[in-house]
Design an enzyme around this catalytic site. Structure first.
Site, PDB file in Angstrom:
ATOM      1  CE  LYS A  57       7.885   4.586  25.453  1.00 56.68           C
ATOM      2  NZ  LYS A  57       6.977   5.775  25.835  1.00 56.68           N
ATOM      3  CB  SER A 111      13.116   7.681  32.261  1.00 57.02           C
ATOM      4  OG  SER A 111      11.687   7.536  32.124  1.00 57.02           O
ATOM      5  N   GLY A 186       7.539  16.774  30.397  1.00 52.97           N
ATOM      6  CA  GLY A 186       6.052  17.003  29.946  1.00 52.97           C
ATOM      7  C   GLY A 186       5.336  17.654  31.454  1.00 52.97           C
TER       8      GLY A 186
HETATM    9  P1  BMP Z   1       6.996  13.528  32.329  1.00 53.55           P
HETATM   10  O1  BMP Z   1       8.177  14.660  31.919  1.00 53.55           O
HETATM   11  O2  BMP Z   1       5.763  14.139  32.391  1.00 53.55           O
HETATM   12  O3  BMP Z   1       7.618  12.451  33.163  1.00 53.55           O
HETATM   13  O4  BMP Z   1       6.857  12.824  30.667  1.00 53.55           O
HETATM   14  C1  BMP Z   1       7.973  11.927  30.183  1.00 53.55           C
HETATM   15  C2  BMP Z   1       7.284  11.620  29.049  1.00 53.55           C
HETATM   16  O5  BMP Z   1       8.219  10.490  28.236  1.00 53.55           O
HETATM   17  C3  BMP Z   1       6.013  10.492  28.929  1.00 53.55           C
HETATM   18  O6  BMP Z   1       5.250  10.748  27.944  1.00 53.55           O
HETATM   19  C4  BMP Z   1       6.467   9.321  29.159  1.00 53.55           C
HETATM   20  O7  BMP Z   1       5.638   8.362  28.723  1.00 53.55           O
HETATM   21  C5  BMP Z   1       7.732   9.233  28.328  1.00 53.55           C
HETATM   22  N1  BMP Z   1       8.836   8.577  28.373  1.00 53.55           N
HETATM   23  C6  BMP Z   1       9.339   8.295  29.706  1.00 53.55           C
HETATM   24  O8  BMP Z   1       8.913   9.131  30.820  1.00 53.55           O
HETATM   25  N2  BMP Z   1      10.501   7.416  29.987  1.00 53.55           N
HETATM   26  C7  BMP Z   1      10.842   6.447  28.790  1.00 53.55           C
HETATM   27  O9  BMP Z   1      11.819   5.860  29.200  1.00 53.55           O
HETATM   28  C8  BMP Z   1      10.388   6.643  27.533  1.00 53.55           C
HETATM   29  C9  BMP Z   1       9.006   7.813  27.551  1.00 53.55           C
HETATM   30  O10 BMP Z   1       8.827   7.877  26.377  1.00 53.55           O
END
Ligand code: BMP
Length: 214
Positions: A57, A111, A186
């Site tokens: 990031k 997101s 994740g």
């Molecule tokens: P999870 O599926 O457990 O929510 O993980 C999502 C991953 O994507 C995490 O590593 C988070 O930091 C990253 N991420 C996100 O969720 N939203 C964004 O907009 C950008 C991301 O990199």
């Protein structure tokens, strides 16, 4: 394959090792990179056959971003925020990564709901930045397929990777149907009892979704 595994915690190594057999890449989160002092890059290389993307990031001046990248060697791609702009920042980073053969992914929207407060209001300007920088790919949220669609319309040839599937509420296939190439998952995988089976199940759900939306 349309799945990227997000590995964010050192304790999830075993789960990632199993699940990455069903994935094209592993995305290493910043907490993981910091907590393992970069060792997770080598662990991911050893455990998984796919690409390794460091989700740093990056959001700083060019010189600092370059030095951060140099302290995490051995990755195939890195993620940076588009909002820092081109001159003196992403232009230098892109040149540096090109010289190392590392792909740049620019994040143009996030997101979580708060992305609407500032980032999404500037989405067209962030797309302008992406056009100038010409990264390998873009990060756009599976939780808001409309934004993924806008990104795909504007950038027909870029790789779009989309987080937010599972724990954050997007369904497998939502972003793929909107034009993403890969969905990043994740916790829905790493915290399940059987990570490989869950990853394969998510891939089946992606395939079903794609059959109906294309
Ligand atoms: P999870 O599926 O457990 O929510 O993980 C999502 C991953 O994507 C995490 O590593 C988070 O930091 C990253 N991420 C996100 O969720 N939203 C964004 O907009 C950008 C991301 O990199």
């Amino acid at each position: 394959m349309t799945l990227i595994i997000a590995w964010d915690r050192p304790g999830d190594a075993k789960a990632v090792e199993q699940a990455c057999r069903a994935a094209v890449a592993v995305k290493l989160g910043l907490p993981l990179v910091i907590q393992t002092r970069g060792r997770a890059v080598y662990d991911a290389r050893r455990m998984c056959d796919g690409m390794v993307i460091a989700d740093l990031k990056l959001a700083d001046i060019g010189a600092t971003m370059k030095s951060i990248v140099d302290s995490i060697p051995g990755v195939d791609g890195v993620i940076a925020h588009a909002f820092v702009g081109v001159e003196g920042a992403l232009d230098e980073l892109k040149e540096h990564l090109d010289s190392k053969g590392v792909g740049l992914y620019l994040l143009v929207s996030m997101s979580h709901p708060g992305s609407r407060d500032v980032i999404d209001q500037a989405i067209d300007r962030l797309f302008d930045v992406a056009e100038k920088v010409d990264p390998l790919g873009l990060v756009a949220p599976a939780t808001r397929p409309g934004i993924v669609r806008m990104a795909r319309d504007r950038f027909p040839d870029k790789v779009i990777i989309s987080p937010g599937v599972g724990a954050q509420g997007a369904r497998p296939g939502d972003a793929l149907c909107a034009g993403a190439n890969y969905e990043i998952v994740g916790r829905a995988i790493t915290r399940s009892g059987n990570p490989l089976e869950r990853a394969l199940e998510i891939r089946r759900m992606q395939e079903v979704a794609l059959r109906y939306c294309r």
